[in-house]
Motif scaffolding. Structure first.
Motif, short mmCIF file in Angstrom:
data_model
loop_
_atom_site.label_atom_id
_atom_site.label_comp_id
_atom_site.label_asym_id
_atom_site.label_seq_id
_atom_site.Cartn_x
_atom_site.Cartn_y
_atom_site.Cartn_z
N TRP A 1 1.00 7.86 -5.94
CA TRP A 1 0.37 6.93 -6.94
C TRP A 1 0.80 7.27 -8.34
N GLY A 2 0.83 6.02 -9.00
CA GLY A 2 1.03 6.30 -10.53
C GLY A 2 2.26 6.87 -10.95
N ARG A 3 3.15 6.88 -10.25
CA ARG A 3 4.56 7.61 -10.52
C ARG A 3 6.05 6.49 -10.38
N GLY A 4 5.59 5.21 -10.25
CA GLY A 4 6.52 4.15 -10.32
C GLY A 4 6.87 3.56 -9.17
N TYR A 5 6.72 4.16 -7.89
CA TYR A 5 7.04 3.85 -6.41
C TYR A 5 6.88 2.69 -6.27
N GLY A 6 5.47 2.28 -6.51
CA GLY A 6 4.84 0.67 -5.76
C GLY A 6 5.55 0.04 -6.62
N SER A 7 5.44 0.00 -7.96
CA SER A 7 6.09 -1.13 -8.99
C SER A 7 7.70 -1.45 -8.55
N GLU A 8 8.32 -0.36 -8.13
CA GLU A 8 9.71 -0.46 -7.68
C GLU A 8 9.64 -1.19 -6.40
N ILE B 1 -3.10 -3.36 -10.80
CA ILE B 1 -2.71 -4.51 -11.86
C ILE B 1 -1.88 -4.23 -12.75
N ARG B 2 -1.86 -3.06 -13.34
CA ARG B 2 -0.77 -2.60 -14.27
C ARG B 2 0.61 -2.78 -13.43
N ALA B 3 0.70 -2.20 -12.13
CA ALA B 3 2.05 -2.18 -11.58
C ALA B 3 2.38 -3.53 -11.22
N TYR B 4 1.55 -4.55 -10.83
CA TYR B 4 2.03 -5.59 -10.70
C TYR B 4 2.46 -6.59 -12.11
N LYS B 5 1.76 -6.26 -13.07
CA LYS B 5 2.24 -6.68 -14.44
C LYS B 5 3.72 -6.16 -14.89
N LYS B 6 3.94 -4.93 -14.45
CA LYS B 6 5.21 -4.30 -14.53
C LYS B 6 6.24 -5.33 -13.96
N ALA B 7 5.81 -5.54 -12.44
CA ALA B 7 6.98 -6.20 -11.73
C ALA B 7 7.04 -7.45 -11.73
N TYR C 1 -11.32 -3.69 -10.18
CA TYR C 1 -11.50 -2.48 -10.21
C TYR C 1 -10.25 -1.39 -10.18
N ASN C 2 -8.89 -2.41 -9.45
CA ASN C 2 -7.89 -1.76 -9.18
C ASN C 2 -6.98 -1.77 -10.34
N LEU C 3 -7.30 -1.01 -11.42
CA LEU C 3 -6.40 -1.00 -12.82
C LEU C 3 -5.05 -0.50 -12.65
N GLY D 1 0.81 -1.29 0.08
CA GLY D 1 -0.11 0.00 0.07
C GLY D 1 0.74 1.27 -0.14
N VAL D 2 0.74 1.97 -0.73
CA VAL D 2 1.45 3.55 -1.03
C VAL D 2 0.20 4.33 -0.52
N GLY D 3 0.41 4.64 0.94
CA GLY D 3 -0.62 5.52 1.56
C GLY D 3 -0.41 7.15 1.06
C1 LIG Z 1 -1.14 -0.35 -6.05
C2 LIG Z 1 -0.15 0.68 -5.83
C3 LIG Z 1 0.99 -0.10 -4.82
C4 LIG Z 1 0.69 0.71 -7.18
O1 LIG Z 1 1.87 1.51 -6.86
P1 LIG Z 1 1.93 2.83 -7.93
O2 LIG Z 1 3.34 3.43 -7.29
O3 LIG Z 1 0.71 3.58 -7.82
O4 LIG Z 1 2.15 1.96 -9.27
P2 LIG Z 1 3.16 2.36 -10.39
O5 LIG Z 1 3.31 3.71 -10.75
O6 LIG Z 1 4.40 1.81 -10.08
O7 LIG Z 1 2.53 1.80 -11.57
C5 LIG Z 1 1.06 1.97 -11.84
C6 LIG Z 1 0.92 1.72 -13.50
O8 LIG Z 1 -0.64 1.83 -13.60
C7 LIG Z 1 -0.94 2.97 -14.70
N1 LIG Z 1 -2.06 3.44 -14.13
C8 LIG Z 1 -2.19 4.44 -13.12
N2 LIG Z 1 -3.51 4.80 -13.12
C9 LIG Z 1 -4.29 3.97 -13.73
C10 LIG Z 1 -5.62 3.42 -14.12
N3 LIG Z 1 -6.77 4.23 -13.67
N4 LIG Z 1 -5.61 2.52 -14.89
C11 LIG Z 1 -4.99 1.96 -15.52
N5 LIG Z 1 -3.48 2.07 -15.49
C12 LIG Z 1 -3.18 2.93 -14.37
C13 LIG Z 1 0.32 3.84 -14.35
O9 LIG Z 1 0.34 4.66 -15.66
C14 LIG Z 1 1.41 3.00 -14.52
O10 LIG Z 1 1.98 2.31 -15.44
P3 LIG Z 1 2.93 2.73 -16.67
O11 LIG Z 1 4.13 2.84 -15.77
O12 LIG Z 1 2.87 1.66 -17.52
O13 LIG Z 1 2.48 4.22 -17.12
C15 LIG Z 1 -0.43 2.10 -5.35
O14 LIG Z 1 -1.00 2.75 -6.28
C16 LIG Z 1 -1.56 1.86 -3.98
O15 LIG Z 1 -0.96 1.19 -3.14
N6 LIG Z 1 -2.50 2.08 -4.05
C17 LIG Z 1 -3.55 2.21 -2.92
C18 LIG Z 1 -3.70 1.18 -2.22
C19 LIG Z 1 -3.60 -0.26 -3.21
O16 LIG Z 1 -4.35 -0.30 -4.25
N7 LIG Z 1 -2.67 -1.18 -2.82
C20 LIG Z 1 -2.81 -2.77 -3.52
C21 LIG Z 1 -4.21 -3.54 -3.20
S1 LIG Z 1 -3.99 -5.02 -3.95
#
Ligand SMILES: CC(C)(COP(=O)(O)OP(=O)(O)OC[C@H]1O[C@@H](n2cnc3c(N)ncnc32)[C@H](O)[C@@H]1OP(=O)(O)O)[C@@H](O)C(=O)NCCC(=O)NCCS
Length: 191
Positions: free
Chosen positions: A106-113, A143-149, A138-140, A99-101
């Motif tokens: 969010w969406g800046r590469g921190y979570g997938s790294e 899902i994208r971050a996990y595929k990248k990882a 619904y947590n797109l 969880g990135v709180g």
């Molecule tokens: C899930 C989580 C860990 C991902 O970490 P993150 O730093 O946000 O993810 P990243 O930036 O590394 O990767 C996200 C990817 O999804 C893409 N993305 C962002 N919002 C999106 C959306 N609404 N739909 C589809 N893709 C999306 C980003 O562009 C990125 O892909 P890219 O690098 O190919 O452009 C973080 O968002 C989080 O903790 N969210 C809240 C709690 C949560 O959801 N926990 C996980 C429960 S299973």
């Protein structure tokens, strides 16, 4: 030989005091969107005191049932989230949670790294065979971050989740150590 397996380009995995986790977990859960992305239970709130007590009990167990890390930015050293491994089986599997709180990250590469760093720890230090997770349909972003990882979609629990008066599937994803090593060569994604 890797020098510092806990550090990537954007973040490092950290060890935090229970008080620090507790204060931050409690604050992050105030954002109900965060809780509803992360957890299947109905949205809930935790006081810092109760969170600290729970964590202290978990961390006292030997071996600890959860290996918990903080996620800290390299720039600014801000604690932005957590990642943990739990439910390790004798078959070499564990579940990962993340969880990135701090939502501005969010969406800046921190979570997938951070996920890549914990996978490196799982496969090259703990010698796990696979790592599993569950994510809501619904947590797109997740899902994208996990595929990248390196995770692959392995299964679907149909209409498992009921949120906003709608039913959503829960997806099972997993990654094998040998696949991950072949894909990333032992280095986290992007490093
Ligand atoms: C899930 C989580 C860990 C991902 O970490 P993150 O730093 O946000 O993810 P990243 O930036 O590394 O990767 C996200 C990817 O999804 C893409 N993305 C962002 N919002 C999106 C959306 N609404 N739909 C589809 N893709 C999306 C980003 O562009 C990125 O892909 P890219 O690098 O190919 O452009 C973080 O968002 C989080 O903790 N969210 C809240 C709690 C949560 O959801 N926990 C996980 C429960 S299973």
């Amino acid at each position: 030989m890797n020098n510092d397996i806990f550090t990537g380009r954007l973040v490092r995995l950290s060890a935090e005091e229970p008080e620090t986790y507790a204060e931050n977990f409690s604050r992050w859960w105030q954002d109900s969107e965060y809780g509803r992305l992360l957890d299947m239970a109905p949205a809930r709130l935790f006081s810092p005191k109760r969170t600290k007590e729970w964590l202290e009990k978990e961390l006292e167990k030997d071996p600890p049932p959860v290996r918990m890390f903080g996620i800290r930015t390299l720039e600014g050293d801000n604690l932005i989230g957590f990642v943990d491994l739990s439910g390790m089986t004798p078959h070499g599997d564990a579940f990962v949670g993340i969880g990135v709180g701090e939502r501005e990250y969010w969406g800046r590469g921190y979570g997938s790294e951070a996920m890549s760093l914990v996978l490196r720890f799982a496969f090259t230090e703990l010698g796990l065979h696979r790592v599993s997770l569950m994510v809501f349909g619904y947590n797109l972003r997740a899902i994208r971050a996990y595929k990248k990882a390196g995770f692959k979609h392995e299964g679907r629990m149909r209409e498992m989740i009921w949120r906003n008066n709608e039913r959503t599937d829960a997806l099972l994803m997993g990654v094998l150590g040998e696949e991950w090593l072949a894909q990333f060569g032992g280095a986290p994604e992007g490093k």
